[in-house]
Design an enzyme around this catalytic site. Structure first.
Site, PDB file in Angstrom:
ATOM      1  N   GLU A  16       0.794  -1.229   0.000  1.00 27.87           N
ATOM      2  CA  GLU A  16       0.000   0.000   0.000  1.00 27.87           C
ATOM      3  C   GLU A  16       0.825   1.275   0.000  1.00 27.87           C
ATOM      4  O   GLU A  16       0.461   2.253  -0.632  1.00 27.87           O
ATOM      5  CB  GLU A  16      -0.941   0.054   1.218  1.00 27.87           C
ATOM      6  CG  GLU A  16      -1.986  -1.029   1.254  1.00 27.87           C
ATOM      7  CD  GLU A  16      -1.599  -2.105   2.240  1.00 27.87           C
ATOM      8  OE1 GLU A  16      -0.421  -2.496   2.232  1.00 27.87           O
ATOM      9  OE2 GLU A  16      -2.469  -2.557   3.001  1.00 27.87           O
ATOM     10  N   ASP A 104      -2.162  -5.316   3.530  1.00 31.47           N
ATOM     11  CA  ASP A 104      -2.399  -5.722   4.924  1.00 31.47           C
ATOM     12  C   ASP A 104      -3.379  -6.883   5.013  1.00 31.47           C
ATOM     13  O   ASP A 104      -4.293  -7.010   4.184  1.00 31.47           O
ATOM     14  CB  ASP A 104      -2.954  -4.541   5.732  1.00 31.47           C
ATOM     15  CG  ASP A 104      -1.933  -3.430   5.881  1.00 31.47           C
ATOM     16  OD1 ASP A 104      -0.726  -3.712   5.798  1.00 31.47           O
ATOM     17  OD2 ASP A 104      -2.366  -2.276   6.074  1.00 31.47           O
ATOM     18  N   ASP A 106      -6.158  -7.729   6.501  1.00 34.21           N
ATOM     19  CA  ASP A 106      -7.465  -7.469   7.096  1.00 34.21           C
ATOM     20  C   ASP A 106      -8.429  -7.226   5.934  1.00 34.21           C
ATOM     21  O   ASP A 106      -8.053  -7.344   4.767  1.00 34.21           O
ATOM     22  CB  ASP A 106      -7.426  -6.289   8.076  1.00 34.21           C
ATOM     23  CG  ASP A 106      -6.898  -5.005   7.441  1.00 34.21           C
ATOM     24  OD1 ASP A 106      -6.802  -4.943   6.185  1.00 34.21           O
ATOM     25  OD2 ASP A 106      -6.570  -4.064   8.184  1.00 34.21           O
ATOM     26  N   GLU A 108      -9.780  -4.549   4.717  1.00 31.32           N
ATOM     27  CA  GLU A 108      -9.412  -3.438   3.845  1.00 31.32           C
ATOM     28  C   GLU A 108      -8.247  -3.832   2.950  1.00 31.32           C
ATOM     29  O   GLU A 108      -8.243  -3.561   1.742  1.00 31.32           O
ATOM     30  CB  GLU A 108      -9.041  -2.218   4.697  1.00 31.32           C
ATOM     31  CG  GLU A 108      -9.264  -0.893   4.018  1.00 31.32           C
ATOM     32  CD  GLU A 108     -10.732  -0.569   3.818  1.00 31.32           C
ATOM     33  OE1 GLU A 108     -11.032   0.178   2.876  1.00 31.32           O
ATOM     34  OE2 GLU A 108     -11.580  -1.074   4.575  1.00 31.32           O
ATOM     35  N   TYR A 332       1.490  -5.787  13.080  1.00 33.52           N
ATOM     36  CA  TYR A 332       0.370  -5.047  12.504  1.00 33.52           C
ATOM     37  C   TYR A 332      -0.510  -4.463  13.602  1.00 33.52           C
ATOM     38  O   TYR A 332      -0.847  -5.140  14.578  1.00 33.52           O
ATOM     39  CB  TYR A 332      -0.455  -5.971  11.607  1.00 33.52           C
ATOM     40  CG  TYR A 332      -1.455  -5.250  10.761  1.00 33.52           C
ATOM     41  CD1 TYR A 332      -1.079  -4.166   9.985  1.00 33.52           C
ATOM     42  CD2 TYR A 332      -2.794  -5.649  10.728  1.00 33.52           C
ATOM     43  CE1 TYR A 332      -1.987  -3.496   9.196  1.00 33.52           C
ATOM     44  CE2 TYR A 332      -3.722  -4.987   9.935  1.00 33.52           C
ATOM     45  CZ  TYR A 332      -3.311  -3.903   9.171  1.00 33.52           C
ATOM     46  OH  TYR A 332      -4.215  -3.241   8.394  1.00 33.52           O
ATOM     47  N   ARG A 334      -3.632  -3.088  13.500  1.00 28.92           N
ATOM     48  CA  ARG A 334      -5.096  -3.177  13.494  1.00 28.92           C
ATOM     49  C   ARG A 334      -5.478  -4.622  13.791  1.00 28.92           C
ATOM     50  O   ARG A 334      -5.497  -5.466  12.901  1.00 28.92           O
ATOM     51  CB  ARG A 334      -5.658  -2.723  12.147  1.00 28.92           C
ATOM     52  CG  ARG A 334      -5.459  -1.231  11.899  1.00 28.92           C
ATOM     53  CD  ARG A 334      -6.140  -0.763  10.634  1.00 28.92           C
ATOM     54  NE  ARG A 334      -5.932   0.670  10.448  1.00 28.92           N
ATOM     55  CZ  ARG A 334      -4.912   1.195   9.773  1.00 28.92           C
ATOM     56  NH1 ARG A 334      -4.013   0.399   9.215  1.00 28.92           N
ATOM     57  NH2 ARG A 334      -4.780   2.500   9.647  1.00 28.92           N
ATOM     58  N   HIS A 379      -4.577 -14.002  14.373  1.00 28.59           N
ATOM     59  CA  HIS A 379      -3.765 -12.802  14.302  1.00 28.59           C
ATOM     60  C   HIS A 379      -3.025 -12.628  15.625  1.00 28.59           C
ATOM     61  O   HIS A 379      -3.341 -13.256  16.622  1.00 28.59           O
ATOM     62  CB  HIS A 379      -4.634 -11.581  14.027  1.00 28.59           C
ATOM     63  CG  HIS A 379      -5.245 -11.597  12.662  1.00 28.59           C
ATOM     64  ND1 HIS A 379      -6.125 -10.645  12.239  1.00 28.59           N
ATOM     65  CD2 HIS A 379      -5.107 -12.462  11.640  1.00 28.59           C
ATOM     66  CE1 HIS A 379      -6.505 -10.920  11.006  1.00 28.59           C
ATOM     67  NE2 HIS A 379      -5.902 -12.009  10.620  1.00 28.59           N
TER      68      HIS A 379
END
Length: 873
Positions: A16, A104, A106, A108, A332, A334, A379
């Protein structure tokens, strides 16, 4: 196909952000090209004109979603940065034999990977590369074990995006028509706003109660340390003495058991009667004290602790954490998991042994499981990256990055340490007052015999008066039946307090407790309600603006289900079910939009609103016939005769009492009659205008139609409250004719949009300050005209409106200045307009630093947007 130096085909890795790309490229080396997508490369169109004309019937209303079919979205690539980056990625893809999407892990990130695949249309194999930390081993392991894109996660993210689009694009226009332009509604944003408004409503309805208590300082009369301790009065003749918890919001006692409320007279009389009497220990109860370590950080607990300990808002915490993650310092950020990998547990235990010694290391690893609903235990928690942890001193980090890493490191290490142990002591003391009452007093203490994990880390508290876990309160050695004497007996008065306003930390906790939103969204939600002007900060407290009251009332009365706490939480469950492959996105979207026999859908609600009383929605009774109203130019109070007064932006709603409202009505809208201009005979008035304070003259009733009164803006150094008639008359002499130059051209001194300046004809030059308007001479003006003209709008430096302090991120001073479009925050390099609804007076250093950090993180804005469509196949 291009070949690398070692003969292996070249792989294109897409992430990203440029920072992440740079770090990963350093770990992969030859044979890999690592490039950034610069975030999302495409999204739903933001306005109808972004939709190609041939598709507007299908995707024009609501914009970007086909509600007539299977809720297919229309995606576009905005012109500018995103479009240029897609072109670059396609060019790089021509020389690659494999595409690795390393966004990432997740929803998103999964969606970004899917969009990249759909837009780039690769003719080479595409694999998904996932990792929880950016370290050499983690990246190389991820390359060796790629997977496919998880379509269920993509469906969940897409459903969330579509629901939010339908919600916002259907409800926001109602707010524009009935409250004011520029407002927005959001599925979680509006509920978060309602929470803040509901808390303020509780404060406004709260009635304070007064009560008194008594504290005796008792002494054992021995040489022990300590020999004296404080004991609170608990009962009088068997009736429990009321404390704050015994009163309800209306100021009445809750009626639980036999409770006595002491007033001042009785408290003082009883304290006097307890001064010279004998006290005796009735009971001593000792219990072992054990405190287990706190779990490692997940997103919400990191945001809460960062707020308590570092003073960072949620958005700022996530921005700093993002940089730490992308540069390989933490995992990470989140996540809703508190799980640590085996290697992380080993690393933490190694540092416990090394830094604190074997006495602080438990026999086996500590295991934590999340209490968060639908937490993904696969996670990891947020922890230092790598199989061995760097101490904060070993990282080379500075400023806010160092402080946040240190917080994460301490919490992680402490999570693998032994329990803290000690003893709690509860003592009851009896006495008979000289006035005949039998009383009992109580005291409690705590000693810590082994600090365990508290040596490394102590969690903060939202209540500033709360005792932290490492605080000790030692009592003297006491035995049952022991006699004591009073060194002093003091009565003390108290009043009950309304519920505390939310802070960013407590609002995050409340949203999580209610299962509303997701950890990754909380920072953006809070930032949105602040920037929209629905909420402002007073210190750390979140205060709702009157605008928020109007918006929430409209939603409650006409969209009650959509702003319901339980409904919003249930929507999160639906999204989780879609992500797990147990629910169908089309069926769930159809239920939300069309509804069924039991529940009205969003479309039906929006199409059948009926009449909405815009004035009623925005009106709130203050008392005695006075109303608070939300108008086009801000909130104001109005009485039954129609008199009005502006409500200051920084005044919290619970402080708008009848007396305060009358004070504001007396002040009017800031208008002040200053006196009469002796030259014109007209009354001179100072007013608070939409674009700032100014002075003007009141025209005669028979003045010819179209006559404009003389008007002048106040100088920056002036205020409406202190302005005098002489000041106003001076201002009304502007613009001032300075004189004529050698060629006879008239020179005028005047105040303008960009500050004070002199002009002759079409030529102009800035003056150094506003006072120069009255003093500049023809000769001085000519010298200015002889100089090269500066850029448009340039002017001499003026004092800042407010100095906030040094930015914790870089040490640069942050100030608020007055700009063309209103006040703005600057550090000398980055400028950010102060958000609507936030006053300069209430703007804090923390909030200003967040605004600057957000602006830097976004980078330069694209110059324009154009449509390039791709609908999901």
């Amino acid at each position: 196909m291009a070949q690398s130096a070692n003969g292996v085909g070249r792989r294109l890795v897409v992430v990203e952000s440029p920072a992440k790309a740079k770090t990963i490229a350093g770990y992969l080396g030859d044979g890999y090209v690592v490039e950034s997508s610069l975030g999302h490369i495409r999204d739903l169109p933001s306005k109808k004109t972004d939709v190609p004309e041939t598709q507007r019937e299908r995707y024009g209303n609501p914009v970007g979603v086909d509600v007539h079919g299977d809720f297919d979205p229309l995606y576009i690539v905005p012109a500018g940065r995103a479009k240029d980056q897609v072109k670059k990625l396609k060019s790089l893809l021509k020389d690659a034999d494999e595409l690795l999407l390393a966004t990432d892990e997740d929803r998103e990130g999964e969606a970004i990977a899917w969009h990249l695949r759909e837009e780039l249309k690769p003719k080479v194999p595409v694999r998904r590369m996932v990792f929880h930390e950016i370290t050499r081993d983690a990246i190389r392991n991820a390359v060796q074990s790629p997977r496919d894109i998880d379509e269920d996660l993509v469906d969940a993210q897409e459903t969330r995006r579509i629901v939010d689009r339908l919600y916002g694009y259907q409800i926001s226009p109602v707010l524009w028509r009935k409250v004011t332009q520029g407002l927005s509604a959001g599925r979680v944003q509006s509920v978060a706003t309602r929470l803040v408004v509901d808390r303020e409503r509780e404060r406004m309805a709260f009635t304070s109660a007064s009560y008194w208590d008594i504290t005796a300082t008792l002494d054992t009369g021995t040489s022990d340390e300590p020999s004296a301790f404080a004991a609170k009065l608990l009962t009088v003749d068997g009736a429990r003495v009321a404390a704050g918890r015994d009163f309800d919001a209306s100021g009445q006692t809750k009626g639980r058991g036999n409770v006595i409320v002491l007033d001042e007279d009785r408290a003082r009389a009883l304290a006097g009667a307890l001064n010279n009497v004998e006290y005796q220990v009735r009971s001593v109860e000792a219990k072992p004290y054990t405190r287990r370590p706190y779990a490692p950080f997940r997103t919400t607990t990191l945001q809460q602790e960062s707020s308590r300990k570092l003073g960072f808002g949620a958005a700022r915490t996530m921005q700093v954490a993002q940089r730490l993650y992308e540069n390989g310092f933490i995992t990470y950020m989140r996540t809703d998991s508190t799980t640590l990998s085996d290697s992380a547990v080993s690393a933490a235990r190694a540092q416990v042994s090394e830094l604190y010694g074997p006495d602080y290391l438990p026999d086996g690893p500590r295991v934590y499981s999340s209490k968060v609903k639908n937490a993904q235990e696969a996670h990891e928690a947020i922890r230092p990256a790598g199989d061995s942890f760097r101490t904060p001193a070993e990282t080379g980090l500075r400023d806010e990055e160092y402080r946040l890493y240190e917080l994460i490191w301490m919490r992680t290490v402490a999570s693998q340490m032994k329990d803290a142990k000690g003893e709690t002591l509860t003592v009851r003391v009896g006495a008979t007052a000289s006035s005949g009452e039998t009383v009992e007093l109580g005291a409690s203490g705590r000693t810590i015999t082994f600090h365990g994990f508290l040596k490394a880390y102590v969690e903060g508290a939202d209540d500033p008066e709360a005792e932290l876990d490492d605080r000790e309160k030692r009592l003297p050695h006491l035995t049952e039946g022991q006699g004591l004497t009073a060194a002093g007996v003091e009565p003390e008065g108290h009043t009950t307090k309304p519920p505390s306003r939310y802070t960013e930390a407590t609002l995050v906790k409340e949203l999580e407790d209610r299962e509303i939103g997701r950890p990754s969204t909380y920072a953006s939600i809070i930032r949105t309600i602040l920037d929209r002007g629905y909420v402002f900060k007073r210190g750390n407290a979140l205060v709702p603006a009157w605008l928020a009251f109007a918006v929430v009332r409209l939603l409650e009365e006409h969209f009650s289900r959509l702003i319901d706490y339980a409904f919003t939480a249930k929507m999160e469950d639906v999204l989780d079910e879609i992500a797990a492959g147990r629910a169908d996105r089309v069926a769930e979207l159809a239920q939300f939009w069309h509804g069924d026999d039991k529940v009205e859908g969003l479309k039906h609600l929006a199409d059948n609103l009926g009449e909405i009383d815009a004035r009623g929605i925005s009106s709130f009774p203050v008392g005695e016939g006075i109303m608070a109203r939300v108008g086009r130019y801000g909130p104001y109070v109005e009485d039954e005769e129609g008199n009005r007064g502006s409500i200051p932006d920084e005044l919290p709603p619970d402080e708008l009492t009848v007396d305060k409202a009358r004070e504001l009505l007396k002040a009017g809208n800031g208008d002040r009659e200053l006196g009469v201009n002796p030259k014109t005979g007209r009354t001179v008035v100072a007013k608070a205008g939409r674009y700032g304070p100014y002075v003007t003259e009141l025209l005669e009733e028979d003045a010819p139609k179209g006559t404009k009164p003389p008007t002048a803006s106040l100088f920056k150094s002036m205020s409406l409250e202190t302005l005098t008639l002489d000041d106003a008359l001076r201002l009304l002499t502007l613009p001032r004719t300075v004189g004529a130059d050698a060629e006879g051209k008239e020179i005028i001194a005047t105040n303008g949009r960009y500050g004070p300046y002199v002009k002759k004809g079409s030529d102009s030059r800035s003056l150094p300050d506003e006072e120069s308007l009255f003093t500049v001479t023809v000769e001085e003006a000519e010298k200015l005209f002889a100089q090269p003209k500066g850029r448009r709008g340039a002017r001499a430096a003026t004092p800042p409106l407010k100095e906030l302090g040094d930015d914790p991120a870089n040490g640069k001073p942050l100030v608020v200045k007055d700009g063309r479009f209103g006040p703005y925050v600057t550090d000398g390099e980055t400028n950010v307009t102060v958000p609507r609804g936030t006053s300069v007076e209430t703007l804090t250093l923390e909030r200003a630093a967040e605004l600057i950090a957000e602006k830097r993180a976004k980078g330069p804005a694209p110059k324009k947007r154009a449509a390039k469509s791709r609908s999901r196949s």
